[in-house]
Design a protein around this motif. Sequence first.
Motif, PDB file in Angstrom:
ATOM      1  N   GLU A 146       1.142  -1.180  -0.066  1.00  0.00           N
ATOM      2  CA  GLU A 146      -0.140  -0.043  -0.310  1.00  0.00           C
ATOM      3  C   GLU A 146       0.993   1.419  -0.353  1.00  0.00           C
ATOM      4  N   GLY A 147       1.602   1.007  -0.044  1.00  0.00           N
ATOM      5  CA  GLY A 147       3.148   2.256  -0.235  1.00  0.00           C
ATOM      6  C   GLY A 147       4.027   2.646   1.157  1.00  0.00           C
ATOM      7  N   LEU A 148       4.120   1.732   2.258  1.00  0.00           N
ATOM      8  CA  LEU A 148       4.604   1.636   3.578  1.00  0.00           C
ATOM      9  C   LEU A 148       6.224   1.390   3.300  1.00  0.00           C
ATOM     10  N   THR A 149       6.542   2.516   2.869  1.00  0.00           N
ATOM     11  CA  THR A 149       8.060   2.097   3.179  1.00  0.00           C
ATOM     12  C   THR A 149       8.877   2.333   4.146  1.00  0.00           C
ATOM     13  N   GLY A 150      10.749   1.793   4.354  1.00  0.00           N
ATOM     14  CA  GLY A 150      11.840   1.598   4.900  1.00  0.00           C
ATOM     15  C   GLY A 150      12.394   2.454   5.548  1.00  0.00           C
ATOM     16  N   TYR A 151      13.833   2.054   5.425  1.00  0.00           N
ATOM     17  CA  TYR A 151      14.777   3.431   5.372  1.00  0.00           C
ATOM     18  C   TYR A 151      15.501   2.749   4.225  1.00  0.00           C
ATOM     19  N   PRO A 152      16.249   3.888   3.797  1.00  0.00           N
ATOM     20  CA  PRO A 152      17.400   4.031   2.854  1.00  0.00           C
ATOM     21  C   PRO A 152      18.114   2.325   2.600  1.00  0.00           C
ATOM     22  N   THR A 155      15.446  -1.479   5.483  1.00  0.00           N
ATOM     23  CA  THR A 155      15.245  -1.507   6.669  1.00  0.00           C
ATOM     24  C   THR A 155      14.399  -1.654   6.912  1.00  0.00           C
ATOM     25  N   PHE A 156      13.800  -2.276   7.933  1.00  0.00           N
ATOM     26  CA  PHE A 156      12.107  -1.589   8.597  1.00  0.00           C
ATOM     27  C   PHE A 156      12.025  -1.608   9.395  1.00  0.00           C
ATOM     28  N   LYS A 157      13.152  -2.078  10.212  1.00  0.00           N
ATOM     29  CA  LYS A 157      12.902  -1.791  11.765  1.00  0.00           C
ATOM     30  C   LYS A 157      11.868  -2.054  12.693  1.00  0.00           C
ATOM     31  N   PRO A 158      11.228  -2.931  12.237  1.00  0.00           N
ATOM     32  CA  PRO A 158      10.273  -3.515  13.031  1.00  0.00           C
ATOM     33  C   PRO A 158       9.883  -2.573  14.636  1.00  0.00           C
ATOM     34  N   GLY A 159      10.786  -2.911  15.235  1.00  0.00           N
ATOM     35  CA  GLY A 159      11.004  -2.675  16.958  1.00  0.00           C
ATOM     36  C   GLY A 159      10.688  -1.643  17.754  1.00  0.00           C
ATOM     37  N   SER A 160      10.996  -0.371  16.219  1.00  0.00           N
ATOM     38  CA  SER A 160      11.842   0.756  16.215  1.00  0.00           C
ATOM     39  C   SER A 160      10.282   1.607  16.682  1.00  0.00           C
ATOM     40  N   ASN A 161      10.831   3.183  17.861  1.00  0.00           N
ATOM     41  CA  ASN A 161      10.144   3.520  17.574  1.00  0.00           C
ATOM     42  C   ASN A 161       9.720   4.845  16.663  1.00  0.00           C
TER      43      ASN A 161
END
Length: 161
Positions: A146-152, A155-161
Amino acid sequence: MDLQPEHWAYQVITELCKKDIIAGNPDGAFRPDGKITRAEFARIVTKALGLSEVKPAVPTFTDVSTGSWYYGYVEAAAKAGLVKGFETGEFRPDEFITREQMAVILVKSVGKESAARAGAGEKTSFADDSSISNWATGFVAVAVREGLTGYPDNTFKPGSN
């Protein structure tokens, strides 16, 4: 004001403020790179969806009191099926929300929970895909579609705030 036009989210933040979905802090600062609590995110999502506050006599969660500023928003999000508490019966409103928790709520808010559940265990192309919690994998996969992006650094860093 600490939100400058050069900030990567300036346009979106400005639009959300105009729509009264988000606002700055009581001290006048916005803190665009700050962390968001679970209660704050419940407020943002319910306001974005146009949901009215819900204030039952008995709270759904053991740690969300009827007198708290976020009570009606958390209850509205719970009633709409957007949020769940923990096994302990708590909501943990003052904890910072994680990226994977946000993905779950966002996917539910756009009505794609069935697709997420059907895709449970689906992999993403993120380098840290294996760090995504099992309960969130399908939701993160749908959010990415749906368009959510991660970091450059991919990575997605799922547990990050």
